[in-house]
Design a protein around this motif. Sequence first.
Motif, PDB file in Angstrom:
ATOM      1  N   LEU A  77      80.559  17.271  41.850  1.00  9.67           N
ATOM      2  CA  LEU A  77      79.408  16.905  42.675  1.00  9.67           C
ATOM      3  C   LEU A  77      79.885  16.511  44.065  1.00  9.67           C
ATOM      4  O   LEU A  77      80.940  15.896  44.210  1.00  9.67           O
ATOM      5  N   GLN A  78      79.089  16.848  45.074  1.00 12.66           N
ATOM      6  CA  GLN A  78      79.363  16.294  46.403  1.00 12.66           C
ATOM      7  C   GLN A  78      78.328  15.221  46.705  1.00 12.66           C
ATOM      8  O   GLN A  78      77.119  15.446  46.566  1.00 12.66           O
ATOM      9  N   VAL A  79      78.824  14.047  47.093  1.00 15.69           N
ATOM     10  CA  VAL A  79      77.938  12.963  47.538  1.00 15.69           C
ATOM     11  C   VAL A  79      77.625  13.158  49.029  1.00 15.69           C
ATOM     12  O   VAL A  79      78.450  13.681  49.777  1.00 15.69           O
ATOM     13  N   ARG A  80      76.465  12.723  49.432  1.00 12.43           N
ATOM     14  CA  ARG A  80      76.094  12.799  50.852  1.00 12.43           C
ATOM     15  C   ARG A  80      76.455  11.481  51.552  1.00 12.43           C
ATOM     16  O   ARG A  80      75.664  10.913  52.298  1.00 12.43           O
ATOM     17  N   THR A  81      77.658  10.988  51.273  1.00 11.91           N
ATOM     18  CA  THR A  81      78.185   9.789  51.955  1.00 11.91           C
ATOM     19  C   THR A  81      79.573  10.152  52.491  1.00 11.91           C
ATOM     20  O   THR A  81      80.059  11.258  52.302  1.00 11.91           O
ATOM     21  N   GLY A  82      80.216   9.181  53.166  1.00 12.24           N
ATOM     22  CA  GLY A  82      81.574   9.412  53.659  1.00 12.24           C
ATOM     23  C   GLY A  82      81.599  10.507  54.699  1.00 12.24           C
ATOM     24  O   GLY A  82      80.781  10.552  55.603  1.00 12.24           O
ATOM     25  N   LYS A  83      82.544  11.444  54.519  1.00 10.64           N
ATOM     26  CA  LYS A  83      82.721  12.489  55.537  1.00 10.64           C
ATOM     27  C   LYS A  83      81.781  13.670  55.336  1.00 10.64           C
ATOM     28  O   LYS A  83      81.856  14.646  56.085  1.00 10.64           O
ATOM     29  N   TYR A  84      80.898  13.585  54.325  1.00 13.24           N
ATOM     30  CA  TYR A  84      79.912  14.650  54.125  1.00 13.24           C
ATOM     31  C   TYR A  84      79.212  14.998  55.431  1.00 13.24           C
ATOM     32  O   TYR A  84      78.843  14.113  56.194  1.00 13.24           O
ATOM     33  N   ARG A  85      79.075  16.313  55.701  1.00 14.70           N
ATOM     34  CA  ARG A  85      78.272  16.765  56.835  1.00 14.70           C
ATOM     35  C   ARG A  85      77.300  17.833  56.326  1.00 14.70           C
ATOM     36  O   ARG A  85      77.642  18.610  55.441  1.00 14.70           O
ATOM     37  N   PRO A  86      76.082  17.853  56.869  1.00 16.80           N
ATOM     38  CA  PRO A  86      75.082  18.814  56.384  1.00 16.80           C
ATOM     39  C   PRO A  86      75.619  20.245  56.352  1.00 16.80           C
ATOM     40  O   PRO A  86      75.271  21.028  55.455  1.00 16.80           O
ATOM     41  N   SER A  87      76.514  20.596  57.294  1.00 15.69           N
ATOM     42  CA  SER A  87      77.038  21.962  57.316  1.00 15.69           C
ATOM     43  C   SER A  87      77.879  22.265  56.080  1.00 15.69           C
ATOM     44  O   SER A  87      78.104  23.434  55.749  1.00 15.69           O
ATOM     45  N   ASP A  88      78.358  21.229  55.358  1.00 13.56           N
ATOM     46  CA  ASP A  88      79.092  21.475  54.105  1.00 13.56           C
ATOM     47  C   ASP A  88      78.243  22.275  53.117  1.00 13.56           C
ATOM     48  O   ASP A  88      78.784  23.004  52.274  1.00 13.56           O
ATOM     49  N   GLU A  89      76.911  22.126  53.205  1.00 15.61           N
ATOM     50  CA  GLU A  89      76.031  22.788  52.226  1.00 15.61           C
ATOM     51  C   GLU A  89      75.976  24.302  52.449  1.00 15.61           C
ATOM     52  O   GLU A  89      75.424  25.022  51.623  1.00 15.61           O
ATOM     53  N   ASN A  90      76.553  24.763  53.573  1.00 17.23           N
ATOM     54  CA  ASN A  90      76.674  26.212  53.809  1.00 17.23           C
ATOM     55  C   ASN A  90      78.129  26.659  53.733  1.00 17.23           C
ATOM     56  O   ASN A  90      78.506  27.645  54.354  1.00 17.23           O
ATOM     57  N   HIS A  91      78.964  25.921  53.008  1.00 16.76           N
ATOM     58  CA  HIS A  91      80.386  26.274  52.965  1.00 16.76           C
ATOM     59  C   HIS A  91      80.557  27.691  52.414  1.00 16.76           C
ATOM     60  O   HIS A  91      79.940  28.043  51.402  1.00 16.76           O
TER      61      HIS A  91
END
Lengths: 263, 263
Positions: A226-240
């Motif tokens: 799972l990826q959490v939307r905290t820390g270094k998460y960036r919205p662009s990660d969801e288009n990796h």
Amino acid sequence: GWARAVRGLLLDVSGVLYDSGADGGVPIAGSAEAVRRIKASGLKLRLCTNETQATRENFVKKLRGMGFDVSVAEVTAPAPAACHILKERGLRPHLLVHDDLVPEFAEIDKTNPNCVVLGDAAENFTYANLNEAFRLLIGMEKPVLLSLGRGRYYKETDGLKLDVGAYMKALEYACDVQAEVVGKPSKRFFESALAEMGVPPEQAIMIGDDIVNDVGGAQRCGMRALQVRTGKYRPSDENHPEVKPDAYVNNLAEAVDIILQQL
Amino acid sequence: GWARAVRGLLLDVSGVLYDSGADGGVPIAGSAEAVRRIKASGLKLRLCTNETQATRENFVKKLRGMGFDVSVAEVTAPAPAACHILKERGLRPHLLVHDDLVPEFAEIDKTNPNCVVLGDAAENFTYANLNEAFRLLIGMEKPVLLSLGRGRYYKETDGLKLDVGAYMKALEYACDVQAEVVGKPSKRFFESALAEMGVPPEQAIMIGDDIVNDVGGAQRCGMRALQVRTGKYRPSDENHPEVKPDAYVNNLAEAVDIILQQL
């Protein structure tokens, strides 16, 4: 769904339990309670971290000070994994690491170095220290560079910082050598965390904020992630382009809510 | 042989004219005399350098102090080439360069930066400065990184030093961006040196100590190129998998002997 048949959870720490900073760090809301609920549920728990700015002892002391019920025996970290490799292969390291990590290498012979161990040295990433590590490597017949992680950057309370991976790339290029990565996302590292928990990959879930090193690495070992939307998460990660988590959650507390409902 | 039909010589400077060091540097035996003989012969001469630790003015002053008969008008260097690109594209740089190079950018607007210019910053390659350049780049919608060279390392009198290319790789990796290289081995850079001499590539010879950036770069522009066995030259260069010089010479003086014999 993705939360079925779970027996163990691997948690990344910085960006999942707390946001780190020069002044220590700030717990992420709900995370300390989430750790307590995991333990009360009977699920196995393992902190699977690339932290290399402190010994496990001091790392756990800091977490306990922030209210996390965790112990040294629950931590899988790169420095002890590196010590294992150094002993196995008779390597004597020159250390370019954070001052506070040095005690993890207390029992390792460091005379007449035949390899370089690179960690997140932070303020020790000086021009002089980088040149010194470079000269040792370029002077070896077959340079050996062990890197404690390959992260690109991380977030502290005062902003983003270059992580060990950037310095690894600098030395790789200068010496025309390929580093061996110890820590996430190396398969061997995740596998030792699973072995320490006694849980097979198909019954484990990794929860992290790093799309490549947490999520991608764990999935390559056969775990869900799972990826959490905290820390270094960036919205662009969801288009990796390469890595897709089994699910996104807003934070650790939400992940634990969903997982515990399915038990 | 390789010395036929020459009208112009391009010389790398550090490692060919002198060995650089924190205390200024030491001329390589015979090189000052060789420069005088080139000029007396009527051959066109151009210093084609990736030097980014000083303005051209101070660079030439240092060379003259070591006995080299050279002038600012004979130098092709990355900083002026970068200024040309910055103006052409309306780019406002954040500079991570050596203090002594900053005056080359005096006429460039540096407010509200929309790119990073990376040179051999030496002591300015601090942890804080690297993080600052990184944060600016990662915060740009489309990061632009101009690198004044891509050298891996160079030799000073007190030992080998990491060159700008290593730090370029660190920022490229951290920001997932490709730097644009200004200076050798970029084709545009060699072509502007040739245009300034008024000599076509097939009548020019590049003389350098760097197998990739001097020799390989010049050959890709249609020039002949010699590698000197001074400066950062290492015997293993002679087995380079991709680049083969038109000839090896022990030093600049020997190259000039052979070239002048053929005139």
